[in-house]
Design a protein around this motif. Structure first.
Motif, short mmCIF file in Angstrom:
data_model
loop_
_atom_site.label_atom_id
_atom_site.label_comp_id
_atom_site.label_asym_id
_atom_site.label_seq_id
_atom_site.Cartn_x
_atom_site.Cartn_y
_atom_site.Cartn_z
N GLN A 302 61.75 30.91 -2.97
CA GLN A 302 61.52 30.38 -4.46
C GLN A 302 61.03 29.02 -4.59
OE1 GLN A 302 65.74 31.60 -5.59
NE2 GLN A 302 64.72 32.59 -7.11
N VAL A 303 61.62 28.17 -3.67
CA VAL A 303 61.42 26.82 -3.95
C VAL A 303 60.42 26.11 -2.91
CG1 VAL A 303 63.63 26.54 -4.72
CG2 VAL A 303 63.17 26.23 -2.45
N GLU A 304 60.06 26.90 -1.78
CA GLU A 304 59.52 26.38 -0.55
C GLU A 304 58.19 27.06 -0.47
OE1 GLU A 304 61.24 25.78 3.00
OE2 GLU A 304 62.70 24.34 2.23
N PRO A 305 56.95 26.69 -0.85
CA PRO A 305 55.58 27.54 -0.93
C PRO A 305 55.56 28.02 0.49
CG PRO A 305 55.27 25.55 -2.16
CD PRO A 305 56.57 25.44 -1.46
N ASP A 306 54.60 29.35 0.71
CA ASP A 306 54.41 29.83 2.17
C ASP A 306 53.16 29.00 2.38
OD1 ASP A 306 52.18 30.73 0.61
OD2 ASP A 306 53.13 33.06 0.62
N ASP A 307 52.44 29.74 3.46
CA ASP A 307 51.39 28.82 4.14
C ASP A 307 50.09 29.04 3.19
OD1 ASP A 307 52.79 28.50 6.29
OD2 ASP A 307 51.87 30.27 7.44
N GLN A 308 50.12 29.97 2.09
CA GLN A 308 49.27 29.83 1.30
C GLN A 308 49.51 29.30 -0.41
OE1 GLN A 308 47.96 33.98 0.91
NE2 GLN A 308 47.17 34.04 2.90
N GLY A 309 50.67 28.81 -0.22
CA GLY A 309 51.00 27.74 -1.37
C GLY A 309 51.77 28.77 -2.45
N ARG A 310 52.12 29.82 -1.99
CA ARG A 310 52.88 30.75 -3.16
C ARG A 310 54.25 30.68 -3.02
NH1 ARG A 310 49.77 36.32 -1.14
NH2 ARG A 310 50.77 35.23 0.55
N LEU A 311 54.96 30.86 -4.29
CA LEU A 311 56.27 30.89 -4.31
C LEU A 311 56.47 32.36 -4.74
CD1 LEU A 311 57.47 27.84 -6.29
CD2 LEU A 311 57.65 28.01 -3.94
N ARG A 312 57.72 32.97 -4.18
CA ARG A 312 57.96 34.39 -4.48
C ARG A 312 58.72 34.42 -5.78
NH1 ARG A 312 60.23 37.98 0.13
NH2 ARG A 312 58.03 38.60 -0.06
N ASP A 313 58.08 35.37 -6.56
CA ASP A 313 58.64 35.64 -7.93
C ASP A 313 59.82 36.79 -7.83
OD1 ASP A 313 59.07 35.99 -10.71
OD2 ASP A 313 57.26 37.30 -11.12
N TYR A 314 60.76 36.45 -8.39
CA TYR A 314 61.94 37.71 -8.25
C TYR A 314 62.32 38.23 -9.71
CZ TYR A 314 63.29 36.44 -3.54
OH TYR A 314 63.04 36.29 -2.16
#
Length: 333
Positions: A302-314
């Motif tokens: 939620q707070v640390e982007p993945d390798d593609q700069g995305r945050l997970r939306d819950y």
């Protein structure tokens, strides 16, 4: 005392049923469901008592000793909706219609054949069949089961895809306990009820066990700076102990293996502080963390982007959270 409280509850259930519920049941043409409506009245009454305790005791404690200032009121209102659905019996009403065919088809024939499960309270006649002793016995056994259910929710990737919704609340309050995916709740309740049937938990004691568990969990999730002291922390799960379970990276990830660099290690499912009522199992199976700290809560992605700069939306609202949980379960979220 246990018998006296049971008598008071039974009298209140009868009064509420005869005064309010039964007339409604007959008015809508569901007279054939009177017995089930009486059982539902018990769950409704338990929920009303729980809500009263939450508002009268836990709520003021949150305002007196908060961990942080609540700013996202909309997220809390969604948690309130989850709580009302569960505590007032609506979720269990749906579960009844979904699971009753299973019990009629599987458990019913077993009972008809004379098998009524293993009566755990009969292992020491004169001792374990005393009401308060059997209640404590069942509490310990069912909490042990709950501990391993909780471990499964965190250790199995498909189950975590559902259970992660519960951990996605960044502002924990006393309303956060029931913030769960409905499939997650259904699976846990199915296991819980089957085990209770197998070991012979009486209906009245089962309601009391669930009520105590839920009320304790409301306290555990409260926005409350509270611990129970060195000894108490090891006897009953406190808000501080359970908050660590919700802390980002600490409660839902396994420790970094020896030889790995923390900044490069890929988080793995796991975590700490899985105990629901009793921290004994965390101590026994070395999953406990008794650190005196109050960290931010939530999930790393939620707070640390993945390798593609995305945050997970819950999701923000109830339906969005349920839909996104199904997408995660299908590997698309």
């Amino acid at each position: 005392m246990f018998d006296a409280l049971s008598d008071v509850f039974s009298a209140a259930q009868v009064w509420l049923f005869e005064t309010v519920v039964q007339p409604v049941v007959f008015a809508v043409g569901l007279g054939g469901w009177v017995e089930d409506a009486f059982d539902a009245t018990g769950w409704l009454l338990v929920g009303v008592v729980q809500l009263a305790v939450m508002l009268a005791i836990i709520g003021p404690l949150e305002r007196l000793r908060p961990v942080y200032r609540v700013t996202d009121r909309a997220a809390v209102r969604t948690d309130v909706l989850y709580t009302l659905l569960h505590r007032l019996g609506l979720f269990r009403l749906v579960m009844f219609f979904l699971l009753q065919p299973f019990f009629d088809g599987v458990v019913g024939p077993l009972h008809a054949a004379g098998w009524n499960g293993w009566q755990l309270d009969a292992i020491w006649p004169g001792v374990t069949d005393v009401a308060w002793v059997s209640f404590l016995l069942y509490l310990v056994v069912m909490d042990f089961v709950d501990y391993w259910i909780h471990r499964g929710q965190h250790g199995l990737s498909w189950w975590w895809s559902l259970h992660s919704l519960h951990h996605s609340q960044r502002q924990m309050t006393m309303w956060s306990d029931n913030r769960n995916h409905l499939l997650d709740d259904a699976l846990r309740d199915l296991i819980f009820v089957v085990v209770a049937q197998l070991i012979g938990v009486a209906p009245g004691q089962f309601i009391a066990l669930v009520a105590l568990t839920q009320l304790s969990e409301s306290l555990q999730h409260a926005n409350l700076r509270l611990h129970f002291g060195t000894l108490g922390e090891r006897l009953w799960v406190s808000p501080r102990f359970h908050r660590l379970h919700h802390s980002i990276g600490l409660g839902h990830e396994a420790p970094v293996r020896d030889g790995e660099f923390a900044e490069k290690a890929i988080p793995r499912l796991g975590g700490h502080n899985f105990g629901v009522l009793l921290p004994w199992w965390d101590m026994l199976f070395r999953s406990g963390d008794f650190s005196h700290r109050y960290d931010p809560t939530g999930i790393r992605d939620q707070v640390e982007p993945d390798d593609q700069g995305r945050l997970r939306d819950y999701g923000r609202g109830f339906w969005a959270q349920q839909w996104l949980g199904l997408k995660r379960l299908a590997g698309q979220g």
